[in-house]
Motif scaffolding. Structure first.
Motif, short mmCIF file in Angstrom:
data_model
loop_
_atom_site.label_atom_id
_atom_site.label_comp_id
_atom_site.label_asym_id
_atom_site.label_seq_id
_atom_site.Cartn_x
_atom_site.Cartn_y
_atom_site.Cartn_z
N ALA A 199 0.84 -1.21 0.00
CA ALA A 199 0.00 0.00 0.00
C ALA A 199 0.87 1.26 0.00
O ALA A 199 0.57 2.24 -0.70
N TYR A 200 1.96 1.23 0.76
CA TYR A 200 2.90 2.34 0.79
C TYR A 200 3.49 2.59 -0.60
O TYR A 200 3.57 3.73 -1.07
N LEU A 201 3.89 1.52 -1.29
CA LEU A 201 4.46 1.67 -2.63
C LEU A 201 3.43 2.21 -3.62
O LEU A 201 3.76 3.02 -4.49
N ILE A 202 2.19 1.80 -3.48
CA ILE A 202 1.12 2.35 -4.31
C ILE A 202 0.97 3.84 -4.05
O ILE A 202 0.82 4.64 -4.99
N ALA A 203 1.05 4.25 -2.79
CA ALA A 203 0.95 5.67 -2.45
C ALA A 203 2.13 6.45 -3.00
O ALA A 203 1.95 7.56 -3.54
N VAL A 204 3.35 5.90 -2.90
CA VAL A 204 4.53 6.56 -3.47
C VAL A 204 4.32 6.78 -4.97
O VAL A 204 4.55 7.87 -5.49
N TRP A 205 3.88 5.73 -5.66
CA TRP A 205 3.63 5.83 -7.10
C TRP A 205 2.59 6.90 -7.41
O TRP A 205 2.77 7.70 -8.33
N ALA A 206 1.50 6.93 -6.66
CA ALA A 206 0.43 7.89 -6.92
C ALA A 206 0.89 9.32 -6.70
O ALA A 206 0.54 10.22 -7.47
N VAL A 207 1.66 9.56 -5.65
CA VAL A 207 2.20 10.90 -5.41
C VAL A 207 3.15 11.29 -6.53
O VAL A 207 3.09 12.42 -7.06
N GLN A 208 4.02 10.38 -6.92
CA GLN A 208 4.96 10.66 -8.01
C GLN A 208 4.20 10.96 -9.30
O GLN A 208 4.50 11.94 -9.99
N LYS A 209 3.23 10.15 -9.61
CA LYS A 209 2.47 10.33 -10.86
C LYS A 209 1.67 11.63 -10.83
O LYS A 209 1.59 12.34 -11.85
N SER A 210 1.12 12.00 -9.68
CA SER A 210 0.39 13.27 -9.57
C SER A 210 1.33 14.44 -9.84
O SER A 210 0.98 15.37 -10.59
N GLY A 211 2.51 14.41 -9.24
CA GLY A 211 3.49 15.47 -9.49
C GLY A 211 3.90 15.52 -10.94
O GLY A 211 4.07 16.60 -11.52
N GLN A 212 4.05 14.36 -11.55
CA GLN A 212 4.42 14.30 -12.96
C GLN A 212 3.34 14.89 -13.85
O GLN A 212 3.63 15.66 -14.76
N VAL A 213 2.09 14.55 -13.58
CA VAL A 213 0.98 15.07 -14.38
C VAL A 213 0.88 16.59 -14.23
O VAL A 213 0.66 17.31 -15.20
N LEU A 214 1.07 17.08 -13.02
CA LEU A 214 0.91 18.52 -12.77
C LEU A 214 2.11 19.35 -13.24
O LEU A 214 1.93 20.42 -13.81
N TRP A 215 3.33 18.86 -12.96
CA TRP A 215 4.50 19.71 -13.17
C TRP A 215 5.65 19.07 -13.95
O TRP A 215 6.71 19.66 -14.07
N GLY A 216 5.50 17.83 -14.42
CA GLY A 216 6.55 17.20 -15.20
C GLY A 216 7.25 16.08 -14.45
O GLY A 216 7.08 15.90 -13.24
N ALA A 217 8.08 15.35 -15.19
CA ALA A 217 8.74 14.15 -14.66
C ALA A 217 9.67 14.45 -13.48
O ALA A 217 9.70 13.72 -12.49
#
Length: 187
Positions: A99-117
């Motif tokens: 669950a923690y790894l899923i959360a890390v991925w989701a936070v990373q992906k949200s940042g990527q969608v909003l502001w880039g890789a």
């Protein structure tokens, strides 16, 4: 040139996999090397263990009496972990690590969608090294709720960034489904 192209591939790979890799290292370190402590950790693990013993996955029990302090979803995750990895610390804690790894991925992906890789990578790294890793190191429901909140926010971000109404609606439906699962975790 070939060197520049290889360097760019390595950078993209790091920006994509760095936070998850760091998260894996941090969350899996010492998971099975210490016993269950703290009253909540032992209580959650025991409820999950009793699900395995009784075969009753619909009614959580503690000391084989109904125990409805939390909805059953997190207990199901822990019981499944014990079924796969054994009735031990690893079995009880590994679903929380996932669950923690899923959360890390989701936070990373949200940042990527909003502001880039690059921003997504930094957001994922900050999250991976932040307080949530403590929640993932213990048997509690908190990291499961954190994961559903992070995925729900990712769905919201995806909806807001989309220009197509049908895509926006799909992401909003997904957001509400994930947040509904969060309700089944914590109530």
């Amino acid at each position: 040139s070939a060197t520049r192209s290889a360097s760019q591939r390595h950078t993209r790979l790091w920006l994509t996999l760095g936070p998850i890799g760091l998260g894996l290292l941090v969350v899996l370190a010492f998971q099975g090397s210490r016993g269950l402590a703290e009253t909540s950790e032992t209580r959650y693990a025991e409820v999950a263990r009793e699900m395995l013993v009784t075969g009753n996955w619909l009614e959580p029990s503690l000391r084989f009496e109904p125990h409805w302090t939390k909805p059953p979803f997190a207990y199901w995750c822990m019981a499944l972990g014990m079924e796969i990895f054994g009735t031990n610390e690893w079995g009880a804690r590994l679903p929380g690590a996932l669950a923690y790894l899923i959360a890390v991925w989701a936070v990373q992906k949200s940042g990527q969608v909003l502001w880039g890789a690059r921003a997504g990578c930094y957001a994922g790294l900050a999250f991976a090294l932040g307080f949530p890793v403590v929640g993932a190191a213990f048997v509690t429901t908190d990291i499961y709720v954190t994961a559903t909140a992070a995925v729900g926010m990712l769905a919201f971000v995806q909806a807001r960034q989309s220009s197509e109404v049908s895509t926006q609606r799909w992401w909003i439906r997904w957001m509400w489904c994930v947040l509904g699962v969060g309700f089944l975790i914590k109530g």
